[in-house]
Structures are given as C-alpha cells and as structure tokens.
Enzyme design. Sequence first.
Site, PDB file in Angstrom:
ATOM      1  N   SER A  55       0.845  -1.200   0.000  1.00 39.75           N
ATOM      2  CA  SER A  55       0.000   0.000   0.000  1.00 39.75           C
ATOM      3  C   SER A  55       0.875   1.242   0.000  1.00 39.75           C
ATOM      4  O   SER A  55       1.975   1.238   0.582  1.00 39.75           O
ATOM      5  CB  SER A  55      -0.877   0.000   1.259  1.00 39.75           C
ATOM      6  N   TYR A  92      -1.163  -0.774  10.251  1.00 33.52           N
ATOM      7  CA  TYR A  92      -1.337  -1.144   8.833  1.00 33.52           C
ATOM      8  C   TYR A  92      -0.180  -0.589   8.000  1.00 33.52           C
ATOM      9  O   TYR A  92       0.411  -1.308   7.184  1.00 33.52           O
ATOM     10  CB  TYR A  92      -2.674  -0.584   8.361  1.00 33.52           C
ATOM     11  N   ALA A 112       2.806   0.245   8.945  1.00 30.57           N
ATOM     12  CA  ALA A 112       4.058  -0.444   9.291  1.00 30.57           C
ATOM     13  C   ALA A 112       4.116  -1.818   8.618  1.00 30.57           C
ATOM     14  O   ALA A 112       5.167  -2.237   8.106  1.00 30.57           O
ATOM     15  CB  ALA A 112       4.166  -0.584  10.808  1.00 30.57           C
ATOM     16  N   LYS A 125       2.563  -2.713   5.852  1.00 29.87           N
ATOM     17  CA  LYS A 125       2.711  -2.554   4.402  1.00 29.87           C
ATOM     18  C   LYS A 125       4.141  -2.145   4.042  1.00 29.87           C
ATOM     19  O   LYS A 125       4.647  -2.521   2.976  1.00 29.87           O
ATOM     20  CB  LYS A 125       1.691  -1.531   3.888  1.00 29.87           C
TER      21      LYS A 125
HETATM   22  N1  LIG Z   1      -8.753  -1.056  -1.478  1.00 28.67           N
HETATM   23  C1  LIG Z   1      -7.747  -0.223  -1.401  1.00 28.67           C
HETATM   24  O1  LIG Z   1      -7.870   0.972  -1.726  1.00 28.67           O
HETATM   25  C2  LIG Z   1      -6.400  -0.691  -0.918  1.00 28.67           C
HETATM   26  C3  LIG Z   1      -5.393   0.266  -0.756  1.00 28.67           C
HETATM   27  C4  LIG Z   1      -4.124  -0.163  -0.379  1.00 28.67           C
HETATM   28  C5  LIG Z   1      -3.883  -1.511  -0.172  1.00 28.67           C
HETATM   29  N2  LIG Z   1      -4.887  -2.408  -0.315  1.00 28.67           N
HETATM   30  C6  LIG Z   1      -4.572  -3.826  -0.076  1.00 28.67           C
HETATM   31  O2  LIG Z   1      -5.085  -4.609  -1.128  1.00 28.67           O
HETATM   32  C7  LIG Z   1      -5.485  -5.885  -0.627  1.00 28.67           C
HETATM   33  C8  LIG Z   1      -6.944  -6.153  -1.003  1.00 28.67           C
HETATM   34  O3  LIG Z   1      -7.759  -5.164  -0.387  1.00 28.67           O
HETATM   35  P1  LIG Z   1      -9.317  -4.994  -0.699  1.00 28.67           P
HETATM   36  O4  LIG Z   1      -9.597  -3.553  -0.547  1.00 28.67           O
HETATM   37  O5  LIG Z   1      -9.669  -5.699  -1.951  1.00 28.67           O
HETATM   38  O6  LIG Z   1      -9.927  -5.740   0.584  1.00 28.67           O
HETATM   39  P2  LIG Z   1     -11.248  -6.614   0.816  1.00 28.67           P
HETATM   40  O7  LIG Z   1     -11.546  -6.477   2.261  1.00 28.67           O
HETATM   41  O8  LIG Z   1     -12.305  -6.278  -0.163  1.00 28.67           O
HETATM   42  O9  LIG Z   1     -10.737  -8.096   0.525  1.00 28.67           O
HETATM   43  C9  LIG Z   1      -9.776  -8.715   1.349  1.00 28.67           C
HETATM   44  C10 LIG Z   1     -10.008 -10.215   1.317  1.00 28.67           C
HETATM   45  O10 LIG Z   1      -8.960 -10.843   2.097  1.00 28.67           O
HETATM   46  C11 LIG Z   1      -9.571 -11.888   2.849  1.00 28.67           C
HETATM   47  N3  LIG Z   1      -8.759 -12.220   4.023  1.00 28.67           N
HETATM   48  C12 LIG Z   1      -8.576 -11.479   5.153  1.00 28.67           C
HETATM   49  N4  LIG Z   1      -7.791 -12.134   6.018  1.00 28.67           N
HETATM   50  C13 LIG Z   1      -7.450 -13.316   5.418  1.00 28.67           C
HETATM   51  C14 LIG Z   1      -6.652 -14.422   5.803  1.00 28.67           C
HETATM   52  N5  LIG Z   1      -6.059 -14.475   7.009  1.00 28.67           N
HETATM   53  N6  LIG Z   1      -6.499 -15.445   4.927  1.00 28.67           N
HETATM   54  C15 LIG Z   1      -7.110 -15.419   3.727  1.00 28.67           C
HETATM   55  N7  LIG Z   1      -7.895 -14.413   3.308  1.00 28.67           N
HETATM   56  C16 LIG Z   1      -8.060 -13.372   4.148  1.00 28.67           C
HETATM   57  C17 LIG Z   1     -10.942 -11.332   3.239  1.00 28.67           C
HETATM   58  O11 LIG Z   1     -11.829 -12.357   3.632  1.00 28.67           O
HETATM   59  C18 LIG Z   1     -11.353 -10.637   1.948  1.00 28.67           C
HETATM   60  O12 LIG Z   1     -12.039 -11.514   1.079  1.00 28.67           O
HETATM   61  C19 LIG Z   1      -5.239  -5.836   0.873  1.00 28.67           C
HETATM   62  O13 LIG Z   1      -3.992  -6.425   1.166  1.00 28.67           O
HETATM   63  C20 LIG Z   1      -5.223  -4.370   1.177  1.00 28.67           C
HETATM   64  O14 LIG Z   1      -4.488  -4.079   2.352  1.00 28.67           O
HETATM   65  C21 LIG Z   1      -6.142  -2.032  -0.668  1.00 28.67           C
END
Ligand SMILES: NC(=O)c1ccc[n+]([C@@H]2O[C@H](COP(=O)([O-])OP(=O)(O)OC[C@H]3O[C@@H](n4cnc5c(N)ncnc54)[C@H](O)[C@@H]3O)[C@@H](O)[C@H]2O)c1
Length: 256
Positions: free
Chosen positions: A141, A154, A156, A158
């Site tokens: 991120s 979070y 830290a 990332k």
């Molecule tokens: N959406 C954003 O703007 C954004 C920004 C920066 C980083 N991210 C990163 O992108 C990734 C996806 O984010 P998103 O927004 O699609 O999130 P989301 O919450 O829509 O999806 C995350 C998925 O991960 C699954 N999950 C959580 N813990 C788990 C585990 N221990 N084992 C297996 N699956 C698990 C959840 O059940 C969920 O289906 C994440 O790593 C998030 O930190 C997202």
Amino acid sequence: MQLEGKRTIVTGGASGIAAATVLAYAREGASVVSVDINDEAGQRIADEANRLGSGKVTYRHLDISDQDAVNHVFDEAVTLLGGLDVLANIAGNEAQKPAEDVTAEDIDKIFNVHVKGMFFTNAAAYRAMQAHGGSIINASSGAGVTGYPGSPVYSAAKAAMLGYIRTVAFDWGDKLIRINAILPAAETDMTKEHFGAMDPETLARYKALYKSKIPLGGWLGTVEQIAAVNVFLASDASSFITGQAIAVDGGWTMVR
Ligand SMILES: NC(=O)c1ccc[n+]([C@@H]2O[C@H](COP(=O)([O-])OP(=O)(O)OC[C@H]3O[C@@H](n4cnc5c(N)ncnc54)[C@H](O)[C@@H]3O)[C@@H](O)[C@H]2O)c1
C-alpha cells in the site's frame, strides 16, 4: 488472452481487488486456485469466473496466517494445477487506532495476515516455482511509503512487505522468480468499512486529503483498474520487472 496456460494462486479471492483479479485471470485464460477465509463469497466468485468460459477456477478455504495450512493447501493447489507460475497474494485486513493506544493484539491482527501471510505464501510459491521461475505479486500500500493518517499498524505492515520484496527479488532472481508489490487504491468492502466508521467531520477531512493527493480524479479507482495491472505482472509482458512497488493509485504515491 494474456495468461493462457498460466497456473495461478490468488489469495483473498472472495472480495475486492483479489476477486476482480480471479475474474480477470480466468478471462485471460489462466487456471486459478482462489483462497480465502470467506468461503461463501469465495465460492460464488469462483463460480462466476468459471461462467466466463476461459480459464478454470477452484476455490479452497485458507487462512494465510496459518503456516501449516498454507503449506497443505498450496501443495494441493500445485498438484491440482500441475505446477505454479503465478502467486497473487492480495488478502488483507485493516484497522485504525492511534499509535499511542496500540496493543500487542492489534499488531498481531494486522501483521499475522500481511507480514506472516506473505512470508508463508511466498515461500510455498517459491518451492513450486524454483525449477522454472514465476511471478509473485503482493498487495502492499502507499500507506507503507508515504504514510496514512490514523493507520500506524497497517502502514508499518505494508512497509515491511516492501522490505521483503526488495530483498527477495535479489535472492530469488537467479531462479527467474520475479516478485513485485502493487500499491492499489480502489473502492472495496475494506474501504467501505474504513470510511463507514468515520464521523462526518473526519470523513470530510479524508475526502479533502484524497482530493488533494490523487491527480486522476481525486478519489479511489475501481478494482478492475487494479486487476488489469495484476494481469500484466502475471504475464510474460512483465518478464524483466522485479523488486518494484508499482502504484496503481491515480498518482498518490509518486516518490519512493
Ligand atoms: N482497497 C484499497 O484501496 C487498498 C489500498 C491499499 C492496499 N490495499 C490492499 O489490497 C489488498 C486487497 O484489499 P481490498 O480492498 O480488496 O480488501 P477486501 O476487504 O475487499 O478483501 C480482502 C479479502 O482478504 C480476505 N482475508 C482477510 N484475512 C485473510 C486471511 N487471514 N487469509 C485469507 N484471506 C483473508 C478477506 O476475507 C477478503 O475476502 C489488501 O492487502 C489491502 O491491504 C487495498
């Protein structure tokens, strides 16, 4: 089709960016094993991807913070796929708390998924890829590069992910295993929950921050915009790219 014949595992495939990646990989002709802890939604996305008619998607339950389970499910997945070319490790969770109030449990909750989950899944992928190479994508991120107000744990976690990929890119390069991070920004369940928990004044402050930081539209993008880059990083078109943190965030993260 950009991923014809590619054997892939996607973590977090029940929701958001990972679900869009499962759909995009299937559309581009890949075989996919999608894993998550949310089985109902994970299976639903796999069924939807299979209706696209190109690649084949199988769903399996997996908590990526459990090392024994990761090794077991990855072994099964690699057997099912007949090998492994791509891991898109996108699963994640999020929590906001002032740094001065953070407990050991708060740190474990986030680091277990993002940091331990990355170590466990990436090592399992390495074992399956070491004979022929492959591509590993981890969702980090911009929070880990530029910081993000209110999310010290979070951010830290990332940032830790970036230290890992930059090191492992050196260590696994001789096996032709590429490893990169994406820094996404897209509307998902995670961001809905994140903004949904804010009072109107805080929300207005964050909206103003996004508006000032994101040149392309001043707000989050779509999951399809992120999945398109995950297709590129999984494909041979990115065969000379490793150790990179690729921001797909409308321009928020420019300097790193
Ligand atoms: N959406 C954003 O703007 C954004 C920004 C920066 C980083 N991210 C990163 O992108 C990734 C996806 O984010 P998103 O927004 O699609 O999130 P989301 O919450 O829509 O999806 C995350 C998925 O991960 C699954 N999950 C959580 N813990 C788990 C585990 N221990 N084992 C297996 N699956 C698990 C959840 O059940 C969920 O289906 C994440 O790593 C998030 O930190 C997202």
